[in-house]
Design a protein around this motif. Structure first.
Motif, PDB file in Angstrom:
ATOM      1  N   LEU A 177      14.302  20.612  90.893  1.00  0.00           N
ATOM      2  CA  LEU A 177      15.715  20.672  91.269  1.00  0.00           C
ATOM      3  C   LEU A 177      15.849  20.609  92.790  1.00  0.00           C
ATOM      4  N   PRO A 178      17.011  20.179  93.296  1.00  0.00           N
ATOM      5  CA  PRO A 178      17.207  20.121  94.748  1.00  0.00           C
ATOM      6  C   PRO A 178      17.011  21.489  95.385  1.00  0.00           C
ATOM      7  N   GLU A 179      16.296  21.536  96.489  1.00  0.00           N
ATOM      8  CA  GLU A 179      16.000  22.811  97.136  1.00  0.00           C
ATOM      9  C   GLU A 179      17.177  23.336  97.952  1.00  0.00           C
ATOM     10  N   ASP A 180      18.234  22.544  98.078  1.00  0.00           N
ATOM     11  CA  ASP A 180      19.391  23.031  98.828  1.00  0.00           C
ATOM     12  C   ASP A 180      20.355  23.844  97.968  1.00  0.00           C
ATOM     13  N   ILE A 181      19.991  24.090  96.701  1.00  0.00           N
ATOM     14  CA  ILE A 181      20.803  24.978  95.862  1.00  0.00           C
ATOM     15  C   ILE A 181      20.675  26.389  96.414  1.00  0.00           C
ATOM     16  N   ASP A 182      21.784  27.042  96.618  1.00  0.00           N
ATOM     17  CA  ASP A 182      21.772  28.352  97.267  1.00  0.00           C
ATOM     18  C   ASP A 182      21.510  29.487  96.292  1.00  0.00           C
ATOM     19  N   LEU A 183      20.883  30.532  96.822  1.00  0.00           N
ATOM     20  CA  LEU A 183      20.823  31.818  96.147  1.00  0.00           C
ATOM     21  C   LEU A 183      21.842  32.703  96.860  1.00  0.00           C
ATOM     22  N   PRO A 199      27.600  26.481  87.451  1.00  0.00           N
ATOM     23  CA  PRO A 199      27.324  25.066  87.170  1.00  0.00           C
ATOM     24  C   PRO A 199      26.781  24.332  88.393  1.00  0.00           C
ATOM     25  N   GLY A 200      25.560  23.783  88.268  1.00  0.00           N
ATOM     26  CA  GLY A 200      24.956  23.041  89.360  1.00  0.00           C
ATOM     27  C   GLY A 200      24.470  23.901  90.506  1.00  0.00           C
ATOM     28  N   GLY A 201      24.646  25.220  90.447  1.00  0.00           N
ATOM     29  CA  GLY A 201      24.333  26.131  91.539  1.00  0.00           C
ATOM     30  C   GLY A 201      25.609  26.440  92.314  1.00  0.00           C
ATOM     31  N   PRO A 202      25.597  27.528  93.070  1.00  0.00           N
ATOM     32  CA  PRO A 202      24.470  28.396  93.360  1.00  0.00           C
ATOM     33  C   PRO A 202      24.154  29.353  92.215  1.00  0.00           C
ATOM     34  N   VAL A 203      23.058  30.105  92.405  1.00  0.00           N
ATOM     35  CA  VAL A 203      22.747  31.226  91.527  1.00  0.00           C
ATOM     36  C   VAL A 203      23.177  32.494  92.258  1.00  0.00           C
ATOM     37  N   VAL A 204      23.972  33.312  91.576  1.00  0.00           N
ATOM     38  CA  VAL A 204      24.463  34.552  92.163  1.00  0.00           C
ATOM     39  C   VAL A 204      23.563  35.700  91.717  1.00  0.00           C
ATOM     40  N   LEU A 205      23.079  36.487  92.678  1.00  0.00           N
ATOM     41  CA  LEU A 205      22.270  37.668  92.402  1.00  0.00           C
ATOM     42  C   LEU A 205      23.005  38.877  92.972  1.00  0.00           C
ATOM     43  N   VAL A 227      17.088  29.738  86.910  1.00  0.00           N
ATOM     44  CA  VAL A 227      16.770  28.354  87.302  1.00  0.00           C
ATOM     45  C   VAL A 227      16.572  27.484  86.066  1.00  0.00           C
ATOM     46  N   ALA A 228      15.981  28.052  85.013  1.00  0.00           N
ATOM     47  CA  ALA A 228      15.851  27.304  83.757  1.00  0.00           C
ATOM     48  C   ALA A 228      17.228  26.980  83.189  1.00  0.00           C
ATOM     49  N   HIS A 229      18.174  27.921  83.290  1.00  0.00           N
ATOM     50  CA  HIS A 229      19.553  27.617  82.889  1.00  0.00           C
ATOM     51  C   HIS A 229      20.100  26.437  83.699  1.00  0.00           C
TER      52      HIS A 229
END
Length: 336
Positions: A177-183, A199-205, A227-229
């Protein structure tokens, strides 16, 4: 001459009956029994509606009633005599009621199967046509809604955020996956320990999840699941299944105003509705594969789930990462 109809002749206002046969000739009905015979004008007789399993009643002018168990033969005889036979629609429905029941039952099964499997298949297929840039825009708009409503700035240290972000980037590389997806780190007390792939990122923690353990590898195991999602586009598919094809059409048409409108409802939808069991199995399996691919212990994900199960208590009834991911017992049994 039509075939004779065998039946029972009932005297007027009496339960006494005798065996008789009915024939027709020249518009006249002829009844014959052991002790006599009777002829009447067919036009002066009345016949009951045909109902399956119920004898037909032919009422004669003098009040006598002829009961005919064979409705089809009686109908043919009366038609031959030019007599109207009422209730043909009722008769058809009664004769074919079993077939009608089968047809209606089949339609109901088809409808249920369509709603259960057809709609998800159709929306999933449509979601696969949505361009990734538009999917990511929906995720970014969703995060903006979070920030304006329920999310607060993170209080995690910069050092810890850096460690978790580095682990997150390694998972993205392993997943292709693109590494510019934010956490995105956020504090969300009302939603408790949570991690959410938009959807498509980011992932919220959430800070609340990060504070459950000082072991960053356990948090990264949760991120591997998210990330698997992302890789399987589960969030987009979940939104399209819930909102129908309208959101897919909006995304495919590139209606930016429509995307913003749809995005307003996506965060609540993602927080309040659990992934399907199939999505969870895929994300668990994908997360374990990513942990192995990045040289991490795949048992970390199960360990984090077990930790959540022990610490969440009554909060499991609320919206947490534990409660929004169904089938926890089954998942723990499947995980390494």
């Amino acid at each position: 001459m039509a075939k004779a109809v065998q039946g029972t002749l009932m005297e007027a206002h009496s339960a006494r009956g005798i065996a008789a046969s009915l024939t027709e000739e020249g518009g006249r009905l002829r009844l014959v029994w052991a002790e006599g015979r009777l002829e009447v004008d067919a036009a002066r007789a009345r016949v009951s509606d045909p109902i399956a399993g119920v004898p037909r009643r032919l009422t004669l002018p003098d009040g006598q009633v002829f009961l005919a168990p064979d409705s089809r033969v009686l109908t043919a005889l009366l038609r031959a005599g030019g007599m109207a036979t009422p209730g043909r629609l009722i008769a058809w429905a009664e004769v074919f009621r079993f077939r009608i029941g089968l047809i209606l039952g089949g339609l109901l099964v088809f409808l249920v199967m369509g709603l259960r499997w057809g709609v998800p298949l159709a929306t999933d297929a449509a979601a696969s046509l949505v361009p990734l840039p538009l999917e990511r825009m929906l995720g970014e708009q969703s995060l903006m809604v979070f920030d304006q409503s329920v999310a607060e700035p993170t209080t995690l240290s910069a050092a810890r955020r850096a460690r978790l972000t580095a682990g997150f980037r390694s998972l993205l590389r392993a997943a292709g996956l693109p590494e510019d997806i934010d956490l995105a780190f956020r504090s969300m007390p009302q939603f408790g320990p949570n991690a959410l792939a938009l959807p498509g990122g980011p992932v919220v923690l959430t800070d609340e999840l990060a504070r459950l353990t000082e072991n960053d590898d356990e948090i990264i195991a949760v991120l591997a699941h998210e990330v698997a999602h992302l890789k399987e586009r589960h969030s987009l598919r979940r939104v399209t299944r819930a909102l129908g094809l309208s959101v897919v059409i909006t995304l495919m048409m590139g209606d930016m105003g429509g995307i913003v409108e749809e995005a307003a409802g996506v965060p609540v939808l993602l927080l309040d509705h659990a992934y399907s069991r199939d999505f969870e199995r895929e994300a668990d399996d994908g997360g374990v594969a990513l942990l192995r691919k990045t040289g991490r212990d795949p048992a970390l994900l199960g360990a984090m789930l077990a930790r959540l199960a022990k610490t969440c208590g009554r909060s499991c009834a609320e919206t947490t990462w534990f409660s929004t991911h169904p089938g926890m017992t089954e998942r723990l049994e499947r995980l390494p």
